[in-house]
Design an enzyme around this catalytic site. Sequence first.
Site, PDB file in Angstrom:
ATOM      1  N   SER A 175      -0.804  13.404   5.355  1.00  0.00           N
ATOM      2  CA  SER A 175      -1.901  14.351   5.614  1.00  0.00           C
ATOM      3  C   SER A 175      -3.179  13.591   5.943  1.00  0.00           C
ATOM      4  CB  SER A 175      -2.160  15.216   4.388  1.00  0.00           C
ATOM      5  OG  SER A 175      -1.019  15.967   4.100  1.00  0.00           O
TER       6      SER A 175
ATOM      7  N   ARG B   6      -7.770  13.310  -5.335  1.00  0.00           N
ATOM      8  CA  ARG B   6      -7.563  12.177  -4.416  1.00  0.00           C
ATOM      9  C   ARG B   6      -8.673  11.118  -4.528  1.00  0.00           C
ATOM     10  NH1 ARG B   6      -3.548  14.239  -5.217  1.00  0.00           N
ATOM     11  NH2 ARG B   6      -2.415  15.628  -3.840  1.00  0.00           N
TER      12      ARG B   6
ATOM     13  N   GLU C  42      -8.506  12.120   4.126  1.00  0.00           N
ATOM     14  CA  GLU C  42      -7.839  11.475   2.986  1.00  0.00           C
ATOM     15  C   GLU C  42      -7.450  10.051   3.405  1.00  0.00           C
ATOM     16  OE1 GLU C  42      -4.817  14.022   1.385  1.00  0.00           O
ATOM     17  OE2 GLU C  42      -3.637  12.342   0.650  1.00  0.00           O
TER      18      GLU C  42
HETATM   19  C1  LIG Z   1       4.745  10.242   5.499  1.00  0.00           C
HETATM   20  C2  LIG Z   1       3.653  10.130   4.470  1.00  0.00           C
HETATM   21  C3  LIG Z   1       3.522  11.128   3.505  1.00  0.00           C
HETATM   22  C4  LIG Z   1       2.516  11.043   2.548  1.00  0.00           C
HETATM   23  N1  LIG Z   1       2.437  12.028   1.599  1.00  0.00           N
HETATM   24  C5  LIG Z   1       1.489  11.945   0.648  1.00  0.00           C
HETATM   25  C6  LIG Z   1       1.394  12.950  -0.386  1.00  0.00           C
HETATM   26  O1  LIG Z   1       2.170  13.904  -0.438  1.00  0.00           O
HETATM   27  N2  LIG Z   1       0.414  12.816  -1.300  1.00  0.00           N
HETATM   28  C7  LIG Z   1      -0.452  11.766  -1.300  1.00  0.00           C
HETATM   29  O2  LIG Z   1      -1.302  11.692  -2.194  1.00  0.00           O
HETATM   30  N3  LIG Z   1      -0.396  10.803  -0.351  1.00  0.00           N
HETATM   31  C8  LIG Z   1       0.541  10.866   0.609  1.00  0.00           C
HETATM   32  N4  LIG Z   1       0.611   9.894   1.580  1.00  0.00           N
HETATM   33  C9  LIG Z   1      -0.401   8.825   1.614  1.00  0.00           C
HETATM   34  C10 LIG Z   1       0.006   7.553   0.841  1.00  0.00           C
HETATM   35  O3  LIG Z   1       1.407   7.433   0.804  1.00  0.00           O
HETATM   36  C11 LIG Z   1      -0.551   7.505  -0.570  1.00  0.00           C
HETATM   37  O4  LIG Z   1      -1.948   7.562  -0.554  1.00  0.00           O
HETATM   38  C12 LIG Z   1      -0.078   6.230  -1.300  1.00  0.00           C
HETATM   39  O5  LIG Z   1      -0.244   6.412  -2.669  1.00  0.00           O
HETATM   40  C13 LIG Z   1      -0.805   4.975  -0.852  1.00  0.00           C
HETATM   41  O6  LIG Z   1      -0.133   3.854  -1.412  1.00  0.00           O
HETATM   42  P1  LIG Z   1      -0.111   2.443  -0.662  1.00  0.00           P
HETATM   43  O7  LIG Z   1       0.532   1.464  -1.555  1.00  0.00           O
HETATM   44  O8  LIG Z   1       0.499   2.578   0.671  1.00  0.00           O
HETATM   45  O9  LIG Z   1      -1.661   2.148  -0.541  1.00  0.00           O
HETATM   46  P2  LIG Z   1      -2.435   1.614   0.742  1.00  0.00           P
HETATM   47  O10 LIG Z   1      -2.309   2.606   1.827  1.00  0.00           O
HETATM   48  O11 LIG Z   1      -2.057   0.217   1.010  1.00  0.00           O
HETATM   49  O12 LIG Z   1      -3.938   1.638   0.188  1.00  0.00           O
HETATM   50  C14 LIG Z   1      -4.588   2.856  -0.100  1.00  0.00           C
HETATM   51  C15 LIG Z   1      -5.846   2.525  -0.915  1.00  0.00           C
HETATM   52  O13 LIG Z   1      -5.454   2.044  -2.192  1.00  0.00           O
HETATM   53  C16 LIG Z   1      -5.999   0.723  -2.397  1.00  0.00           C
HETATM   54  N5  LIG Z   1      -4.999  -0.011  -3.151  1.00  0.00           N
HETATM   55  C17 LIG Z   1      -3.681  -0.158  -2.850  1.00  0.00           C
HETATM   56  N6  LIG Z   1      -3.076  -0.869  -3.798  1.00  0.00           N
HETATM   57  C18 LIG Z   1      -4.056  -1.193  -4.707  1.00  0.00           C
HETATM   58  C19 LIG Z   1      -4.072  -1.936  -5.927  1.00  0.00           C
HETATM   59  N7  LIG Z   1      -2.962  -2.476  -6.447  1.00  0.00           N
HETATM   60  N8  LIG Z   1      -5.258  -2.077  -6.569  1.00  0.00           N
HETATM   61  C20 LIG Z   1      -6.392  -1.525  -6.096  1.00  0.00           C
HETATM   62  N9  LIG Z   1      -6.432  -0.810  -4.953  1.00  0.00           N
HETATM   63  C21 LIG Z   1      -5.276  -0.644  -4.276  1.00  0.00           C
HETATM   64  C22 LIG Z   1      -6.285   0.171  -1.034  1.00  0.00           C
HETATM   65  O14 LIG Z   1      -7.319  -0.802  -1.083  1.00  0.00           O
HETATM   66  C23 LIG Z   1      -6.715   1.432  -0.298  1.00  0.00           C
HETATM   67  O15 LIG Z   1      -8.050   1.743  -0.610  1.00  0.00           O
HETATM   68  C24 LIG Z   1       1.612   9.956   2.551  1.00  0.00           C
HETATM   69  C25 LIG Z   1       1.747   8.955   3.530  1.00  0.00           C
HETATM   70  C26 LIG Z   1       2.764   9.033   4.465  1.00  0.00           C
HETATM   71  C27 LIG Z   1       2.918   7.938   5.483  1.00  0.00           C
END
Ligand SMILES: Cc1cc2nc3c(=O)[nH]c(=O)nc-3n(C[C@H](O)[C@H](O)[C@H](O)COP(=O)(O)OP(=O)(O)OC[C@H]3O[C@@H](n4cnc5c(N)ncnc54)[C@H](O)[C@@H]3O)c2cc1C
Length: 346
Positions: A229, A178, A304
Site C-alpha cells: 500500500s 504505522r 506509508e
Molecule cells: C507486497 C507487499 C505487501 C505489503 N503489505 C503490508 C501490510 O499489509 N502491512 C504493512 O504494514 N506493510 C506492508 N508492506 C510494507 C512492508 O512490507 C512493511 O513495512 C515491512 O514491515 C518493512 O520491513 P522491511 O524489513 O522490508 O523494512 P525496510 O523496507 O527495509 O525499511 C522500512 C523502514 O524500517 C527501517 N528499518 C528496517 N529495519 C530496521 C531495523 N532493524 N532497525 C531500525 N530501523 C529499521 C528502515 O530504516 C526504514 O525506515 C507490504 C510490502 C509489500 C511489498
Amino acid sequence: MPWLTPGLEQDLNSLVPGGVHRNISLARVSRWRVGGTAPLVVAPGSVSELQRVMTYVSRHGLPYVVLGSSTNLLFADEGLEVLAIHIGARLGGFRIEGARVWSEAGIWVPAFARRLARAGLSGAEHTCGIPGTLGGLVCMNGGSQRKGIGDHVIDVTSVTAGGERRVRTREECGFRYRQSVFQGLGEIIVGARFRFSAADSPVLVRREMLAILGQRRRKFPRKMPNCGSVFVSNPAMYAQYGPPGAVIEQCGLKGMRVGGAMISPLHANFIVNHEAARATDILSLIGLARRIVRERTGYTMAAEVCYVSPAGEIVPAHIRAEALRLPSVDDSIPGVTPEPASGMGQ
Ligand SMILES: Cc1cc2nc3c(=O)[nH]c(=O)nc-3n(C[C@H](O)[C@H](O)[C@H](O)COP(=O)(O)OP(=O)(O)OC[C@H]3O[C@@H](n4cnc5c(N)ncnc54)[C@H](O)[C@@H]3O)c2cc1C
C-alpha cells in the site's frame, strides 16, 4: 564520497567477516525493483558485531542508513552515497517461553507468524502475509486488518549510533498507526520481546492466517513489482469516502501511468513497476494521486512507503514527491483525465 576510503572495506571486513558487500544494485534488492547502487553494504551476523560496527561508524563519522528487506522503500535513481547497514537473516534468533516470544530483528515476518501459529499463539495472524523483517515491521508498526505489531510488544532492544545497547518499553516506543520513535532515529533495532495469547487451538490460528493470505492474494497485485500500500488510511477520509484505494479509484486514476510506473488496475492504492520504472516516475504518480484526491475530497493523503535519498535520509515518499516539480495530468498523461466520482465534492 569522501568517507569511502581505501581501507574502509578491509576494516569493516575484520569487524564483520563475510558480511561486507560492494556495489549492490538496489534495483535488484528493493521490492519496486528501482534504485541505483549502494557502494558498500554491511550485514552484521550478531549484535556484538553490529555494536563494533557502530562504534567504528561513530568514531569515523561515517554517514549510514539502516535497511531491512527494503519492502517499504523507494530508493533514489542515483542510488546511495552512504554506508548501508543491513539487518537480515544473519540476525534471526527466535525463542518462545509460554506466551512470551523473543526474536531478533532479522527474522522474516511470515516465518515469525508461522512459528507462533505452530506454537498455538494468537495475535500475529495479521502479519502472516507481510514481506519484510521483524525490525522493519517494528519500525513501521506494520500490520494489517487495522492492527499494528506494536500492540504485542513488551520491549524493543536497539543499538544506538554510538554502539550502545538500549532497551525501550512499549510505551517508550511511541507506537501509533504505522509509526514509532524508531523512524528517523538512527538507532538499529536488534530484537524485541512480545506477549501473545494462547489460542483455543493452533488449527484456528492457521485457518485465520490462510483466510488472510487468500484475501490478500485476491485483492493485491502480485505479478508486477510493488511496495504494498502506498498511502496510509486516514480515519476521517475513510469515514466519509473510504480507504485510499477506493478513493483513488473513484477519482478515475486506476491504470494511470507515468513512465514505467502505473497505478495498479487491480488495487488503486498500489503503484506497480510495469516497465523499467524510475523512482521519479513513482514519485510523480504519488504526487498526482495526492493532488487529485485533495482537489476532489479535501483530504491530503500521507504516504506509508518511504523514499531513501542518496544521502540516506528516509522520509515518507509524499514529502519527496512534493519537493519535485510534478507534471500536470493534462500535459503529461495524454488520454487520461480522471472523472470526479459521484458524491465527491470538489
Ligand atoms: C507486497 C507487499 C505487501 C505489503 N503489505 C503490508 C501490510 O499489509 N502491512 C504493512 O504494514 N506493510 C506492508 N508492506 C510494507 C512492508 O512490507 C512493511 O513495512 C515491512 O514491515 C518493512 O520491513 P522491511 O524489513 O522490508 O523494512 P525496510 O523496507 O527495509 O525499511 C522500512 C523502514 O524500517 C527501517 N528499518 C528496517 N529495519 C530496521 C531495523 N532493524 N532497525 C531500525 N530501523 C529499521 C528502515 O530504516 C526504514 O525506515 C507490504 C510490502 C509489500 C511489498
